[in-house]
Design a protein around this motif. Structure first.
Motif, PDB file in Angstrom:
ATOM      1  N   PRO A  17       0.721  -1.160   0.158  1.00  0.00           N
ATOM      2  CA  PRO A  17       0.039   0.213  -0.144  1.00  0.00           C
ATOM      3  C   PRO A  17       0.951   1.331  -0.054  1.00  0.00           C
ATOM      4  O   PRO A  17       2.014   1.063   0.279  1.00  0.00           O
ATOM      5  CB  PRO A  17      -0.821  -0.037   1.187  1.00  0.00           C
ATOM      6  CG  PRO A  17       0.164  -0.759   1.961  1.00  0.00           C
ATOM      7  CD  PRO A  17       0.820  -2.025   1.334  1.00  0.00           C
TER       8      PRO A  17
ATOM      9  N   HIS B 173       1.277   5.118   1.429  1.00  0.00           N
ATOM     10  CA  HIS B 173       0.932   5.618   2.476  1.00  0.00           C
ATOM     11  C   HIS B 173       1.260   7.208   2.397  1.00  0.00           C
ATOM     12  O   HIS B 173       2.365   7.627   1.605  1.00  0.00           O
ATOM     13  CB  HIS B 173       2.076   5.631   3.832  1.00  0.00           C
ATOM     14  CG  HIS B 173       1.977   3.990   3.971  1.00  0.00           C
ATOM     15  ND1 HIS B 173       1.011   3.701   5.043  1.00  0.00           N
ATOM     16  CD2 HIS B 173       2.445   2.968   3.841  1.00  0.00           C
ATOM     17  CE1 HIS B 173       1.270   2.382   5.055  1.00  0.00           C
ATOM     18  NE2 HIS B 173       2.031   2.003   4.244  1.00  0.00           N
TER      19      HIS B 173
ATOM     20  N   PHE C 176      -7.648  -1.320  -3.438  1.00  0.00           N
ATOM     21  CA  PHE C 176      -7.824  -0.475  -2.318  1.00  0.00           C
ATOM     22  C   PHE C 176      -8.938   0.353  -2.164  1.00  0.00           C
ATOM     23  O   PHE C 176      -9.319   0.598  -3.127  1.00  0.00           O
ATOM     24  CB  PHE C 176      -6.600   0.224  -2.181  1.00  0.00           C
ATOM     25  CG  PHE C 176      -5.118  -0.794  -2.391  1.00  0.00           C
ATOM     26  CD1 PHE C 176      -4.617  -0.986  -3.753  1.00  0.00           C
ATOM     27  CD2 PHE C 176      -4.343  -0.975  -1.211  1.00  0.00           C
ATOM     28  CE1 PHE C 176      -3.415  -1.461  -3.808  1.00  0.00           C
ATOM     29  CE2 PHE C 176      -3.241  -1.690  -1.414  1.00  0.00           C
ATOM     30  CZ  PHE C 176      -2.634  -2.093  -2.780  1.00  0.00           C
TER      31      PHE C 176
ATOM     32  N   TYR D 230      -9.317   3.885   0.150  1.00  0.00           N
ATOM     33  CA  TYR D 230      -8.645   4.775   0.889  1.00  0.00           C
ATOM     34  C   TYR D 230      -9.651   5.920   1.277  1.00  0.00           C
ATOM     35  O   TYR D 230     -10.620   6.049   0.687  1.00  0.00           O
ATOM     36  CB  TYR D 230      -7.685   5.559  -0.026  1.00  0.00           C
ATOM     37  CG  TYR D 230      -6.186   5.018  -0.116  1.00  0.00           C
ATOM     38  CD1 TYR D 230      -6.127   3.974  -1.091  1.00  0.00           C
ATOM     39  CD2 TYR D 230      -5.151   5.215   0.641  1.00  0.00           C
ATOM     40  CE1 TYR D 230      -4.875   3.157  -1.018  1.00  0.00           C
ATOM     41  CE2 TYR D 230      -3.834   4.654   0.576  1.00  0.00           C
ATOM     42  CZ  TYR D 230      -3.785   3.627  -0.250  1.00  0.00           C
ATOM     43  OH  TYR D 230      -2.667   3.063  -0.505  1.00  0.00           O
TER      44      TYR D 230
ATOM     45  N   LEU E  10      -5.024   4.522   3.875  1.00  0.00           N
ATOM     46  CA  LEU E  10      -5.528   3.115   3.705  1.00  0.00           C
ATOM     47  C   LEU E  10      -6.597   2.643   4.645  1.00  0.00           C
ATOM     48  O   LEU E  10      -6.340   2.651   5.864  1.00  0.00           O
ATOM     49  CB  LEU E  10      -4.238   2.216   3.734  1.00  0.00           C
ATOM     50  CG  LEU E  10      -4.875   0.653   3.340  1.00  0.00           C
ATOM     51  CD1 LEU E  10      -5.058   0.691   1.731  1.00  0.00           C
ATOM     52  CD2 LEU E  10      -3.538  -0.145   3.454  1.00  0.00           C
TER      53      LEU E  10
ATOM     54  N   LYS F 243      -7.737  -3.305   1.834  1.00  0.00           N
ATOM     55  CA  LYS F 243      -6.985  -3.779   0.512  1.00  0.00           C
ATOM     56  C   LYS F 243      -7.367  -5.395   0.424  1.00  0.00           C
ATOM     57  O   LYS F 243      -7.495  -6.164   1.590  1.00  0.00           O
ATOM     58  CB  LYS F 243      -5.594  -3.568   0.434  1.00  0.00           C
ATOM     59  CG  LYS F 243      -4.569  -4.654   1.451  1.00  0.00           C
ATOM     60  CD  LYS F 243      -3.323  -4.502   0.990  1.00  0.00           C
ATOM     61  CE  LYS F 243      -2.410  -5.449   1.737  1.00  0.00           C
ATOM     62  NZ  LYS F 243      -0.981  -5.484   1.451  1.00  0.00           N
TER      63      LYS F 243
END
Lengths: 114, 114
Positions: free
Chosen positions: A102, A104, B34, B36, B46, B49
């Motif tokens: 992922p 960030h 994903f 977010y 995040l 996922k």
């Protein structure tokens, strides 16, 4: 707190000028990404660096350039600024190049071009 | 190329209502998917996922299942709270050349009212 630090938080400048946005990735992350967020374009991928090397390029204008330094921080340089460059610029980092890793995100730099 | 389509917002719900935000994608290969979340004035965080077909990602009461047959990754929560008010982005991770990047949907704003 994502661990990604972006400076400055806000930037107001005039058309034709040049600015530099700075990003420090999370500790241990080798990959840095730059995204532009605007109301009409949404989140647009600009460029990715991994351990100092450019790895992927998106919709980045020729007036824009970036680099990642040996200490892994990254800078995004925007020149000959136009009103349409006003946007929120995000930096993100990840530990690897794997798709499942992922991103960030930092809190962004809001650029206003007048 | 890769693309993500999300339902348009804003979505306005009463507290404790059921939430669904639709997301479908187009991609080659087997991307990771994903969700977010972006709160006002902050960067993207995040939420969850999923990395392969039929995987279910979950976090903070939110869930999404990777459906390869329908190329979908819909976000659900059984009972929303006012604090869930934010913009939600669906994204997929694609490999491009020597790098990887996230392609985002346009975002769906969620407003939860008492």
């Amino acid at each position: 707190d994502s661990g990604v630090t972006q400076t400055p938080k806000h930037l107001i400048t005039a058309t034709g000028q040049r600015v530099t946005l700075r990003c420090s990735p999370r500790s241990g992350d080798l990959s840095v990404y730059w995204y532009q967020q605007s109301l009409d374009q949404g989140l647009q991928f600009l460029i990715q660096y991994y351990n100092g090397e450019e790895r992927a390029k998106g919709n980045i204008l020729e007036r824009f350039s970036a680099q990642q330094f040996p200490d892994l921080h990254s800078e995004l340089n925007l020149s000959s600024l136009e009103l349409g460059d006003s946007a929120l610029y995000f930096c993100a980092s990840s530990v690897s190049l794997q798709g499942a890793s992922p991103l960030h995100f930092g809190n962004g730099t809001r650029l206003t071009v007048t | 190329g890769d693309s993500v389509t999300q339902m348009e917002g804003p979505v306005t719900l009463s507290e404790e209502a059921f939430l669904t935000i639709n997301c479908t994608y187009t991609a080659t290969g087997y991307p990771s998917l994903f969700w977010y979340v972006q709160y006002p004035g902050e960067g993207l965080q995040l939420l969850l996922k999923a990395t392969k077909a039929d995987d279910k990602g979950s976090n903070k009461g939110f869930e999404a299942t990777y459906r390869k047959e329908t190329t979908s990754f819909h976000l659900e929560k059984g009972s929303v709270q006012v604090s869930d008010s934010a913009v939600y982005f669906c994204a997929l991770s694609g490999v491009t050349g020597g790098g990887n990047k996230l392609t985002f949907g346009t975002g769906t704003q969620l407003k939860v009212e008492l």
